[in-house]
Design a protein around this motif. Structure first.
Motif, PDB file in Angstrom:
ATOM      1  N   ILE A 169     106.651-103.374 -53.353  1.00  0.00           N
ATOM      2  CA  ILE A 169     105.698-103.072 -54.424  1.00  0.00           C
ATOM      3  C   ILE A 169     105.843-101.625 -54.882  1.00  0.00           C
ATOM      4  CG2 ILE A 169     103.240-102.872 -54.955  1.00  0.00           C
ATOM      5  CD1 ILE A 169     102.766-105.191 -53.006  1.00  0.00           C
TER       6      ILE A 169
ATOM      7  N   ASP B 254      97.482-106.560 -54.446  1.00  0.00           N
ATOM      8  CA  ASP B 254      98.338-107.608 -54.977  1.00  0.00           C
ATOM      9  C   ASP B 254      97.662-108.978 -54.896  1.00  0.00           C
ATOM     10  OD1 ASP B 254     100.927-108.363 -56.077  1.00  0.00           O
ATOM     11  OD2 ASP B 254     101.282-109.361 -54.159  1.00  0.00           O
TER      12      ASP B 254
ATOM     13  N   HIS C 235      98.286-101.817 -50.940  1.00  0.00           N
ATOM     14  CA  HIS C 235      99.013-102.492 -52.015  1.00  0.00           C
ATOM     15  C   HIS C 235      99.014-104.003 -51.811  1.00  0.00           C
ATOM     16  CE1 HIS C 235     100.421 -98.771 -53.816  1.00  0.00           C
ATOM     17  NE2 HIS C 235     100.709 -98.327 -52.603  1.00  0.00           N
TER      18      HIS C 235
END
Length: 520
Positions: free
Chosen positions: A167, A239, A235
């Motif tokens: 990511i 996500d 993250h």
């Protein structure tokens, strides 16, 4: 002993004399199963029961004497006597465990027409050797299982930082702002560090079954741990559309940082996997001299009947969820439990279906003065807090004195640097310092404790002081500790120095009692 026979049986006597010298016990019964001959090794093997053997003793009487003389111990004696007698009559080979721990092997040889012969042998050493071989085989098989388990665990746990890295790389490619790109690169660097230490942790986990892992207990700030976990998981949470909140804390704890990180990482990974919407929270609360670190989620929750089994190896609750849930190996919480047992830090679970879960672990409060902090772990909240502070540095090594002065100057501190005791007192008289940082070993027979006492006496107040030394002799450290001053061991870690300065300047005076309790 030997049973008397007719003097006319000279050839048989010679044969029997030879059988007395063989290395095993021999006992012969006639067609009525009455004793007609027995050698000394047989009698010696069975102790008191062997001593009672005489001409005409029946086979069943011999078996009964084994119980009566406590040569063999059995709960249901009569049943054992009947079964043992029948087995010997039928020619079955038996292994008897005697009361003293020896193992005797009884081999029955039936005569062509009548009677039987018992051959007895002490097979204790052979039996134990066989057990040793069997245990070695089981250990080897267990090692193969552990290797497979390790590989699966590595695949499972390494996916976390790798997903984060993917990511971050994607975001970094599309970021044009230099500051945002720099922040992404810093996060990537920290993620790589997480992966490196994770590989080491997995190797340690692979050694758990062998008992070869020894925790490295040290004091460190919880903020350091929380920051690493935040970089690793924030993250992934975003996500999935989840809000990961990490509550700031200034507490310090004493445990193995890397192993504790693996436990909390498993809690967070589990929370993200089984939370469809809402938030996840990582925080802590102090309970006496312990700190309970908790991971809350608004996920599906766990039914009470699964609260114990959820920590079993490879156990998964079949909820028909996503692909990642269905393919999860069910090792994370088991590893967390085993590591917590190794650290002697209990973990607990509060959860109910539809109401989310709270996984927690309770660890000892640490000592700020012995805290281990990496340079990258200085929090942004401390930036600029030392601007205008005046510090007196006392260090006879000019290179180290200049380096330390440069470092403090970068933090906005006004530095007064002295090379010895006399210079330090002169500078303190000319300009009152807010802080004294002194090396312990100084020229001229004085030391850092002398400097601190003299400066405080001359100014008539308790000026905050920090002692620095490369001498790790226990008596020297005890002397500094007895003076009640914080200590830094050379080489000086900037982050550790900064944490100590923050406490002695801004926290010690206002929250001294609380801080001392937290540190000790």
């Amino acid at each position: 002993m030997g049973v008397e026979r007719s003097s006319s049986e000279v050839p048989l006597r010679r044969v029997w004399d030879s059988l007395q010298r063989v290395g095993f016990g021999l006992c012969i019964f006639d067609d009525a199963l009455r004793l007609i001959a027995v050698n000394d090794p047989f009698c010696d093997l069975f102790g008191a029961a062997g001593e009672r053997l005489q001409y005409g003793t029946s086979l069943s009487q011999f078996v009964r004497e084994l119980i009566a003389q406590k040569v063999v111990r059995q709960d249901d004696e009569e049943t054992w006597i009947a079964e043992c007698t029948d087995a010997l009559r039928s020619g079955t080979t038996l292994q008897l465990k005697l009361s003293d721990g020896r193992i005797c092997k009884l081999v029955t040889t039936l005569g062509h027409e009548s009677g039987l012969t018992l051959v007895a042998e002490d097979v204790t050493r052979t039996r134990y050797s066989e057990e040793t071989l069997r245990e070695a085989k089981e250990f080897a098989e267990k090692a193969n299982i552990m290797k497979s388990r390790f590989l699966r665990a590595a695949n499972h746990d390494l996916r976390q930082p790798l997903a984060t890295m993917k990511i971050l790389v994607y975001n970094c490619m599309s970021v044009e702002d230099p500051e945002a790109r720099s922040q992404a690169l810093r996060s990537m660097d920290l993620t790589v560090s997480v992966m490196e230490e994770l590989l080491g942790a997995l190797l340690n986990v692979g050694q758990l079954d062998a008992g070869a892992i020894v925790p490295r207990v040290a004091s460190f700030p919880v903020a350091t741990l929380f920051k690493r976990l935040g970089v690793q998981f924030i993250h992934q949470a975003e996500d999935k559309g989840l809000n990961l909140t990490i509550v700031p804390t200034s507490c310090h704890i004493a445990t193995d940082q890397l192993l504790l990180e693996r436990i909390l990482a498993n809690f967070l990974s589990n929370a993200i996997r089984y939370t469809d919407y809402g938030r996840i929270l990582l925080g802590c609360r102090r309970i006496d001299n312990k700190l309970r670190i908790e991971v809350y989620d608004t996920g599906r929750g766990i039914a009470p009947e699964h609260h114990e089994r959820i920590f079993d190896e490879f156990f998964r609750i079949n909820t028909g969820g996503s692909h990642s849930e269905r393919t999860a190996l069910g090792l994370g919480l088991n590893v967390a439990k085993r590591l917590s047992q190794l650290l002697e830090t209990p973990i607990s679970l509060r959860s109910a279906p539809g109401r989310g879960s709270v996984f927690s672990i309770t660890v000892p409060i640490g000592d700020i003065w012995r805290s281990e902090v990496g340079q990258n772990d200085i929090t942004e909240a401390l930036t600029g807090e030392f601007v205008g502070v005046e510090a007196l540095i006392v260090e006879d090594d000019s290179v180290l004195r200049d380096a330390l002065s440069t470092l403090l100057d970068r933090w906005g501190i006004i530095v007064h640097a002295a090379g010895n005791y006399d210079q330090a007192l002169q500078m303190a008289a000319e300009k009152r310092p807010d802080l004294v940082i002194s090396d312990f070993q100084l020229p001229g027979g004085s030391n850092g404790l002398d400097v601190c006492r003299s400066v405080q006496t001359a100014l008539g107040e308790e000026i905050p002081c920090i002692i620095v030394t490369a001498d790790t002799d226990e008596r020297r450290l005890a002397e500094i500790s007895a003076a009640g001053l914080p200590l830094l061991i050379k080489p000086i870690a900037p982050a550790r120095l900064r944490v100590l300065m923050h406490h002695v300047l801004f926290e010690e005076n206002d929250t001294s009692s609380d801080f001392q309790s937290e540190a000790g």
